[in-house]
Design a protein around this motif. Structure first.
Motif, PDB file in Angstrom:
ATOM      1  N   GLY A 268       0.775  -1.234   0.000  1.00 51.61           N
ATOM      2  CA  GLY A 268       0.000   0.000   0.000  1.00 51.61           C
ATOM      3  C   GLY A 268       0.804   1.280   0.000  1.00 51.61           C
ATOM      4  N   ALA A 269       2.139   1.194   0.058  1.00 56.85           N
ATOM      5  CA  ALA A 269       2.957   2.403   0.012  1.00 56.85           C
ATOM      6  C   ALA A 269       2.988   2.955  -1.406  1.00 56.85           C
ATOM      7  CB  ALA A 269       4.375   2.107   0.497  1.00 56.85           C
ATOM      8  N   VAL A 270       3.131   4.271  -1.526  1.00 58.38           N
ATOM      9  CA  VAL A 270       3.257   4.924  -2.822  1.00 58.38           C
ATOM     10  C   VAL A 270       4.745   5.192  -3.044  1.00 58.38           C
ATOM     11  CG1 VAL A 270       2.628   6.930  -4.206  1.00 58.38           C
ATOM     12  CG2 VAL A 270       1.008   6.016  -2.525  1.00 58.38           C
ATOM     13  N   VAL A 271       5.380   4.433  -3.926  1.00 58.20           N
ATOM     14  CA  VAL A 271       6.821   4.563  -4.139  1.00 58.20           C
ATOM     15  C   VAL A 271       7.095   5.078  -5.551  1.00 58.20           C
ATOM     16  CG1 VAL A 271       7.316   2.718  -2.475  1.00 58.20           C
ATOM     17  CG2 VAL A 271       7.172   2.159  -4.896  1.00 58.20           C
ATOM     18  N   LEU A 272       8.033   6.019  -5.648  1.00 60.52           N
ATOM     19  CA  LEU A 272       8.335   6.620  -6.945  1.00 60.52           C
ATOM     20  C   LEU A 272       9.831   6.877  -7.045  1.00 60.52           C
ATOM     21  CD1 LEU A 272       6.746   7.655  -9.485  1.00 60.52           C
ATOM     22  CD2 LEU A 272       6.931   9.948  -8.486  1.00 60.52           C
ATOM     23  N   ASN A 273      10.493   6.149  -7.958  1.00 63.54           N
ATOM     24  CA  ASN A 273      11.910   6.427  -8.205  1.00 63.54           C
ATOM     25  C   ASN A 273      12.044   7.518  -9.260  1.00 63.54           C
ATOM     26  OD1 ASN A 273      10.976   4.766 -10.263  1.00 63.54           O
ATOM     27  ND2 ASN A 273      12.766   3.437 -10.285  1.00 63.54           N
ATOM     28  N   HIS A 274      13.263   8.032  -9.436  1.00 62.84           N
ATOM     29  CA  HIS A 274      13.536   9.136 -10.355  1.00 62.84           C
ATOM     30  C   HIS A 274      12.625  10.326 -10.051  1.00 62.84           C
ATOM     31  CE1 HIS A 274      16.212   6.549 -12.633  1.00 62.84           C
ATOM     32  NE2 HIS A 274      15.289   5.608 -12.578  1.00 62.84           N
ATOM     33  N   ALA A 275      12.457  10.592  -8.751  1.00 63.55           N
ATOM     34  CA  ALA A 275      11.648  11.724  -8.281  1.00 63.55           C
ATOM     35  C   ALA A 275      12.444  12.444  -7.195  1.00 63.55           C
ATOM     36  CB  ALA A 275      10.303  11.238  -7.753  1.00 63.55           C
ATOM     37  N   GLU A 276      12.850  13.662  -7.484  1.00 65.96           N
ATOM     38  CA  GLU A 276      13.771  14.392  -6.614  1.00 65.96           C
ATOM     39  C   GLU A 276      13.039  15.416  -5.753  1.00 65.96           C
ATOM     40  OE1 GLU A 276      17.878  17.048  -7.103  1.00 65.96           O
ATOM     41  OE2 GLU A 276      16.632  16.598  -8.851  1.00 65.96           O
TER      42      GLU A 276
END
Length: 628
Positions: free
Chosen positions: A247-255
């Motif tokens: 259920g976590a909202v994870v986003l890579n390439h986000a600074e």
């Protein structure tokens, strides 16, 4: 006073041997705890659902944008390394609304550049005994317990590894044998396997490249003990994907561009975030922001208060990769103290040999590079213990990682830099977690979430559940799982002429897929079989074209570097092989992500620049000297 310390130390060791549960027993279940055990079962079903797929990047970004000031997240985690991903998983499984953003990729920093060992704290034990330090002994118990949890929670990515210590006089034999027997005793139920002594002849059979004679010394035997070993970045990616499924909202390439403060300026209430792939910026609000940016955590702290005192003392650790013949498949070599007092090791890892390490001051950079003298130090050190010629030309890859050694800002002095972790809140609403090591990432995350709950007066639905939570691909996995792949799947390979021909799912490839993806390996094998992506990406390595497509679809693999460095480990294992595989990797990713010609060219250039920081023998400028 010293007698009291001796009694405490002895009592603790005796308790560990006779019944470790006295020290580390599980608390009795209250009514609330029983409720949380049901939620744990539900979370496990959600994570292990064979039809479950992580939400897309677009969905995750939309969720972060939707966390406005009137509907904030409970936690926003900055940093997608082992600690940050561990925090996201811990918080999500407590029923909290959590988001995570990572400037580059999951495990792109320190977490992918580790020693690959899951330490049980054997060096702490030596300090505990000689300094009569009960605090050091508690660190041993803690490390042993966490090592056990890491291995059990990701059995496909972790394994027990025997480590041999050579002894060149009888005092060393007795000293190391007694020390490691005490280690066995302290480990109790957390023991991987018993340590033991091997004669010179037995050692030569187990480790053929180990030198029996050196300068004015002869091998008297070896002592072997067991520690854990892992595929670090795949474990990190598994953490992030497991958090997403929970259920976590994870986003890579986000600074994170800046932190958002409430109008009075007294508390952090969110962050301004830039999607580095699209350039789009947006605000995300949260009751608490957790700073888990590793070596870069001071930069985040300075966004809140530009006058804050730094707490990171960066240290560089260099490792090199050598061919498999340097070490036998199932045995590592560890020298606790070389002639200049450093620790040196040589371990089998993913079909090659990893050797290291150094420990020197460094500056903080996104892509640290190993210095030639550090590579030469490692080669010199291992050559003292081997009967084969150690050559600089054998170095397939060399990399540097930055250890974020931490100083506690609340400590009275800064003389002692801790290798343990630090949790602090030096600006309201911003909880920083840093320091520590891979082995204890889970308990570090637990401490950080506890601090965040206190800071934000959050209301989790249950306590920490990550003690017994297998990561994605781990539940139901067995070491024999690879046989299913070998027996039931074929690798359909596309020839240069465009014809698709069948190829055998050989044992090496089946084992690789099983260990890298666990029970999800069949999904990769299905892509290889049904979509004609069964060809190997590089000669001599088991990585398949199908893995590129799978990782793009189900593991947030957004660039060629994401794949060669973190989803597969080709850049770490063989820099030149990774370079040769790049065109095909980019071709598959372009199809999955609809890249245009400009993006393909950009990916190739970025990947080449990345690989140039890995100093293999072919891309390094060196004057060979001793190691021809």
């Amino acid at each position: 006073m010293s007698a009291t310390r001796i009694r405490r130390l002895g009592a603790a060791i005796a308790a560990a041997a006779g019944g470790t549960a006295i020290l580390l027993s599980a608390p009795s279940l209250s009514g609330n705890d029983r409720g949380s055990s049901l939620s744990l079962d539900a979370i496990k079903r959600q994570i292990n659902d064979s039809n479950g797929v992580v939400p897309s990047r677009a969905v995750q970004e939309s969720s972060l944008i939707g966390a406005h000031s009137g509907n904030p997240l409970d936690l926003l985690v900055i940093g997608g390394g082992a600690t940050g991903s561990g925090v996201a998983l811990d918080a999500a499984t407590r029923g909290l609304r959590v988001g995570l953003v990572e400037r580059e990729d999951f495990s792109s920093g320190t977490s992918s550049r580790s020693t690959k060992l899951i330490h049980g704290g054997v060096r702490y034990l030596e300090k505990a005994v000689f300094n009569l330090d009960y605090g050091q002994l508690k660190l041993v118990f803690h490390a042993l317990e966490e090592r056990k949890q890491v291995i059990e929670n990701a059995p496909h990515l972790c394994n027990a590894l025997p480590c041999m210590t050579p002894c060149f006089d009888w005092f060393e034999v007795v000293y190391y044998w007694m020390g490691l027997k005490m280690y066995d005793l302290v480990a109790g139920r957390r023991l991987l396997h018993l340590s033991r002594y091997y004669s010179t002849q037995e050692a030569a059979e187990l480790f053929p490249t180990l030198a029996r004679k050196g300068k004015d010394r002869s091998l008297r035997g070896t002592v072997v003990y067991y520690d854990g070993q892992m595929n670090d970045s795949r474990l990190n990616v598994g953490l992030a994907c497991t958090a997403a499924l929970a259920g976590a909202v994870v986003l890579n390439h986000a600074e994170v561009v800046s932190l958002i403060k409430e109008e009075a300026g007294e508390r952090i209430i969110g962050a301004r975030i830039r999607n580095k792939l699209s350039g789009k910026e947006f605000d995300t609000y949260a009751k608490v922001v957790v700073n888990a940016a590793g070596p870069f955590c001071d930069a985040v702290r300075k966004m809140a208060d530009k006058n804050v005192q730094p707490i990171i003392c960066p240290s560089s650790g260099v490792h090199i990769i050598l061919p498999d013949y340097y070490s036998p498949e199932g045995m590592g070599l560890i020298v606790p103290k070389t002639k200049d007092g450093r620790v040196i090791f040589m371990l089998p890892w993913l079909g090659r040999t990893v050797a290291g390490t150094t420990d020197s001051n460094t500056s903080i950079t996104l892509l640290p590079e190993p210095h030639e003298d550090e590579i030469q130090f490692i080669l010199d050190a291992i050559s003292d213990y081997l009967n084969i010629k150690v050559r600089r030309t054998d170095v397939l890859s060399a990399w540097s990682g930055i250890r974020p050694l931490a100083m506690d800002p609340s400590a009275k002095n800064t003389e002692s830099i801790s290798r343990d972790h630090v949790v602090c809140e030096d600006y309201p609403g911003l909880v920083t977690i840093t320091g520590g090591k891979w082995t204890t990432y889970r308990s570090m995350a637990e401490d950080a979430v506890n601090a965040a709950i206190k800071s934000g007066k959050l209301s989790p639905s249950n306590g920490c559940l990550t003690h017994n939570l297998r990561l994605i691909g781990g539940d139901g996995w067995e070491p024999s799982h690879f046989t299913v792949l070998a027996q039931q799947y074929v690798r359909m390979k596309r020839t240069y002429g465009g014809k698709v021909v069948p190829g055998v799912m050989d044992t090496a490839t089946a084992k690789h897929l099983s260990h890298a993806y666990g029970t999800l390996a069949e999904k990769v094998a299905t892509i290889a079989q049904n979509e004609g992506l069964g060809k190997r990406l590089a000669h001599g390595y088991p990585f398949l074209e199908a893995e590129v497509a799978y990782c793009a679809r189900y593991e947030y693999c957004e660039s060629a570097v994401d794949f060669i460095a973190r989803r597969s480990r080709l850049a770490f294992l063989d820099t030149d092989a990774a370079g040769r595989a790049l065109p095909r990797i980019i071709e598959i990713l372009a199809k999955e992500h609809n890249w245009d010609k400009s993006r393909r060219k950009q990916e190739f250039q970025k990947s080449k620049e990345f690989l140039e920081t890995f100093k293999s023998s072919k891309n390094a400028q060196f004057h060979d000297g001793k190691h021809n």
